[in-house]
Design a protein around this motif. Structure first.
Motif, PDB file in Angstrom:
ATOM      1  N   ASN A  42      43.446  42.544  34.117  1.00  0.00           N
ATOM      2  CA  ASN A  42      43.604  42.215  35.536  1.00  0.00           C
ATOM      3  C   ASN A  42      43.145  40.797  35.870  1.00  0.00           C
ATOM      4  OD1 ASN A  42      44.530  44.815  35.722  1.00  0.00           O
ATOM      5  ND2 ASN A  42      43.269  45.371  37.477  1.00  0.00           N
ATOM      6  N   LYS A  46      45.491  38.077  37.642  1.00  0.00           N
ATOM      7  CA  LYS A  46      45.066  37.382  38.863  1.00  0.00           C
ATOM      8  C   LYS A  46      45.120  35.864  38.679  1.00  0.00           C
ATOM      9  CE  LYS A  46      42.187  41.031  40.853  1.00  0.00           C
ATOM     10  NZ  LYS A  46      40.818  41.463  41.249  1.00  0.00           N
ATOM     11  N   ALA A  49      48.539  34.957  39.261  1.00  0.00           N
ATOM     12  CA  ALA A  49      48.809  35.060  40.698  1.00  0.00           C
ATOM     13  C   ALA A  49      48.316  33.827  41.445  1.00  0.00           C
ATOM     14  CB  ALA A  49      48.150  36.318  41.263  1.00  0.00           C
ATOM     15  N   ARG A  50      47.171  33.317  41.053  1.00  0.00           N
ATOM     16  CA  ARG A  50      46.638  32.121  41.723  1.00  0.00           C
ATOM     17  C   ARG A  50      47.556  30.917  41.522  1.00  0.00           C
ATOM     18  NH1 ARG A  50      41.675  34.372  39.972  1.00  0.00           N
ATOM     19  NH2 ARG A  50      41.678  33.125  38.065  1.00  0.00           N
ATOM     20  N   PHE A  76      49.331  41.276  44.042  1.00  0.00           N
ATOM     21  CA  PHE A  76      48.434  40.140  44.226  1.00  0.00           C
ATOM     22  C   PHE A  76      49.098  38.967  44.950  1.00  0.00           C
ATOM     23  CE2 PHE A  76      46.262  41.579  40.039  1.00  0.00           C
ATOM     24  CZ  PHE A  76      45.505  42.508  40.733  1.00  0.00           C
ATOM     25  N   CYS A 103      44.787  49.007  43.729  1.00  0.00           N
ATOM     26  CA  CYS A 103      45.151  47.643  44.126  1.00  0.00           C
ATOM     27  C   CYS A 103      46.060  47.665  45.354  1.00  0.00           C
ATOM     28  CB  CYS A 103      45.854  46.922  42.975  1.00  0.00           C
ATOM     29  SG  CYS A 103      44.772  46.480  41.609  1.00  0.00           S
TER      30      CYS A 103
END
Length: 227
Positions: A42, A46, A49-50, A76, A103
């Motif tokens: 995860n 993430k 995703a950023r 996300f 989530c």
């Protein structure tokens, strides 16, 4: 390089390069559905995703992939303010794993889709019902300024579903009860009272939920924090 302008297909192709069969095997041991998993942690999803940033339409395309990590990336990178009730219902139809549910529950809470809690709780599907109580747990924890009455209003729903013996439901019901009780002194007393009632239930599942909640809610450590 991936970034805000990357398409869903490009992001999925990037995720494929991060695949780890060893991690897939490890995930299975934690009860994570791995039929469509790439084995990416995860934190690593993430990180992607950023870099990709929020893009609501693209998130919908990622969700359609049936790939675990792409669906996490969808959650996300969705824009909460643009997430509509019907879309959340559509995604819930695909829920098959506790981690995706949890989530998604955080996202639904951030999007303010509280009207789905009662609806999801009434749904007989295990992971959809779990979503309702994961949302309650998440709201109790994240919404620090929400009126206490809004949290206490969920206690009857918790009691109503305290006899559902399915693992991922009972744990979420327990989680919701504990999180309400841990908010503050006002919420603590009613939550602890319900926990004690459930602990004396003739139903095995309700009794487990109650005893486990009492163990935390009556602990000296929590009582000291709530003073």
């Amino acid at each position: 390089m991936i970034g805000p302008s990357s398409s869903a297909a490009e992001l999925i192709a990037h995720l494929q390069t991060l695949r780890s069969e060893e991690n897939v095997a490890a995930m299975a041991r934690f009860g994570i559905v791995t039929s469509g998993a790439l084995g990416i942690s995860n934190p690593d999803v993430k990180a992607v995703a950023r870099r990709a940033k929020k893009d609501h339409l693209r998130a919908g395309e990622l969700w359609q992939s049936d790939i675990r990590e792409a669906r996490l990336l969808a959650l996300f990178t969705t824009e909460p303010k643009r997430l509509m009730t019907e879309e959340a219902r559509h995604w819930a139809n695909d829920f098959d794993s506790w981690e995706i549910v949890d989530c998604a529950a955080d996202l639904f809470v951030e999007a303010g889709l509280d009207e789905l809690i009662g609806e999801f709780a009434a749904d007989e599907r295990e992971f959809v019902r779990r979503t309702a109580f994961a949302m309650i747990a998440g709201a109790a924890f994240h919404r620090k300024n929400e009126p206490d009455a809004a949290n206490l209003a969920w206690l009857p729903l918790i009691e109503a579903h305290s006899c559902d013996p399915r693992n991922f439901v009972r744990k979420a019901v327990n989680w919701a009860l504990r999180n309400i009780g841990k908010r503050n002194r006002t919420c603590h007393a009613p939550a602890l009272a319900l926990a004690k009632t459930l602990a004396e239930s003739h139903d095995k599942t309700a009794r487990w939920i109650g005893k486990d909640a009492v163990r935390e809610l009556a602990s000296e450590k929590l009582l000291e924090r709530l003073k």
